[in-house]
Design a protein around this motif. Structure first.
Motif, PDB file in Angstrom:
ATOM      1  N   GLU A 236       3.418  -1.129   4.544  1.00 31.28           N
ATOM      2  CA  GLU A 236       2.113  -1.691   4.891  1.00 31.28           C
ATOM      3  C   GLU A 236       1.639  -2.504   3.691  1.00 31.28           C
ATOM      4  OE1 GLU A 236      -2.201   0.188   5.799  1.00 31.28           O
ATOM      5  OE2 GLU A 236      -0.626   0.697   7.273  1.00 31.28           O
TER       6      GLU A 236
ATOM      7  N   GLN B   5       0.429   4.336  -0.129  1.00 30.68           N
ATOM      8  CA  GLN B   5       0.002   5.502   0.636  1.00 30.68           C
ATOM      9  C   GLN B   5       0.484   5.445   2.082  1.00 30.68           C
ATOM     10  OE1 GLN B   5      -1.486   8.118  -0.777  1.00 30.68           O
ATOM     11  NE2 GLN B   5      -1.356   7.050  -2.732  1.00 30.68           N
ATOM     12  N   HIS B   6       0.777   4.238   2.562  1.00 32.23           N
ATOM     13  CA  HIS B   6       1.197   4.083   3.959  1.00 32.23           C
ATOM     14  C   HIS B   6       2.585   3.444   4.051  1.00 32.23           C
ATOM     15  CE1 HIS B   6      -3.276   4.203   4.134  1.00 32.23           C
ATOM     16  NE2 HIS B   6      -3.028   4.985   5.166  1.00 32.23           N
ATOM     17  N   SER B   7       3.410   3.687   3.058  1.00 30.99           N
ATOM     18  CA  SER B   7       4.754   3.095   3.026  1.00 30.99           C
ATOM     19  C   SER B   7       5.761   4.160   2.601  1.00 30.99           C
ATOM     20  CB  SER B   7       4.794   1.918   2.044  1.00 30.99           C
ATOM     21  OG  SER B   7       3.805   0.944   2.368  1.00 30.99           O
TER      22      SER B   7
ATOM     23  N   ASP C 258       0.869  -1.174   0.000  1.00 30.14           N
ATOM     24  CA  ASP C 258       0.000   0.000   0.000  1.00 30.14           C
ATOM     25  C   ASP C 258       0.908   1.226   0.000  1.00 30.14           C
ATOM     26  OD1 ASP C 258      -1.728   2.065   0.387  1.00 30.14           O
ATOM     27  OD2 ASP C 258      -2.611   1.307   2.234  1.00 30.14           O
TER      28      ASP C 258
END
Length: 211
Positions: A206, A51-53, A49
């Motif tokens: 993530e 956006q969360h890495s 993901d």
């Protein structure tokens, strides 16, 4: 009274049909079991993901300062067999051209020939080779890191964000990994010793369960 040929042939046909049905049923059962076994042997796959890495590299400089590099684009995949994290395999591809530095004026210099040389080596790769459990909630991840076409073994300390390294109820699996590498081992010797040799890697990722 003798049975007619037709009356004798009918039971034979029924017997043959029954044998064929039993044979096909047995074959179907064997195929189903084989397919089930194959499905069980297939690894669980997780995809990143973005956006969360994030991935950051930090190098110590003179005057007690640091050069901080953040890579804005990357792809990664995690595979586990039967949810066993010890059997997991992580592959990461970082877009080296997406590096942004702090101080910002260093960004084009880092992309240039004297450092990452992104024109010739646009990607940084990491492929894990094994995972060794450490204290609770942590593990050592060993793998091969490739920068500027040079591959070196590295060791990263993994800290799981979920309990026991298992996915959250929504199927998300998150962890961070940190470790140091020598930049000169990868041919990144510019500005030494004004700029330190140790590159501090920090990876926060993530994963979501998916194909």
């Amino acid at each position: 009274m003798r049975d007619s040929p037709l009356s004798l042939e009918a039971p034979r046909r029924h017997a043959i049909a029954g044998l064929l049905i039993a044979t096909f049923a047995s074959m179907a059962g064997s195929i189903s079991q084989a397919q089930l076994a194959d499905a069980e042997d297939q690894p669980d796959q997780y995809v990143l993901d973005p956006q969360h890495s994030r991935v950051t590299f930090t190098v110590d400089a003179d005057l007690r300062s640091q050069i901080r590099m953040r890579f804005l684009r990357m792809h990664a995949q995690l595979e586990q067999v039967h949810g066993d994290r010890d059997s997991g395999r992580v592959t990461v591809t970082i877009d080296a051209t997406s590096v942004e530095a702090r101080p910002r004026f260093l960004s084009p210099i880092l992309r240039g020939h004297g450092m990452l040389d992104v024109a010739r080596y646009p990607e940084i790769h990491f492929v894990s080779t094994r995972l060794v459990r450490a204290e609770e909630g942590r593990a050592w991840l060993f793998g091969d890191l490739t920068i500027r076409g040079v591959t070196r073994p590295v060791r990263l300390l993994v800290t799981y964000d979920s309990v026991d390294g298992n996915p959250w109820p929504d199927g998300t699996l998150a962890f961070s990994a940190a470790g140091d590498v020598s930049r000169r081992e990868f041919g990144l010797s510019a500005w030494f010793p004004m700029i330190g040799d140790a590159v501090h890697m920090n990876i926060q990722v993530e994963f979501v369960h998916g194909p």
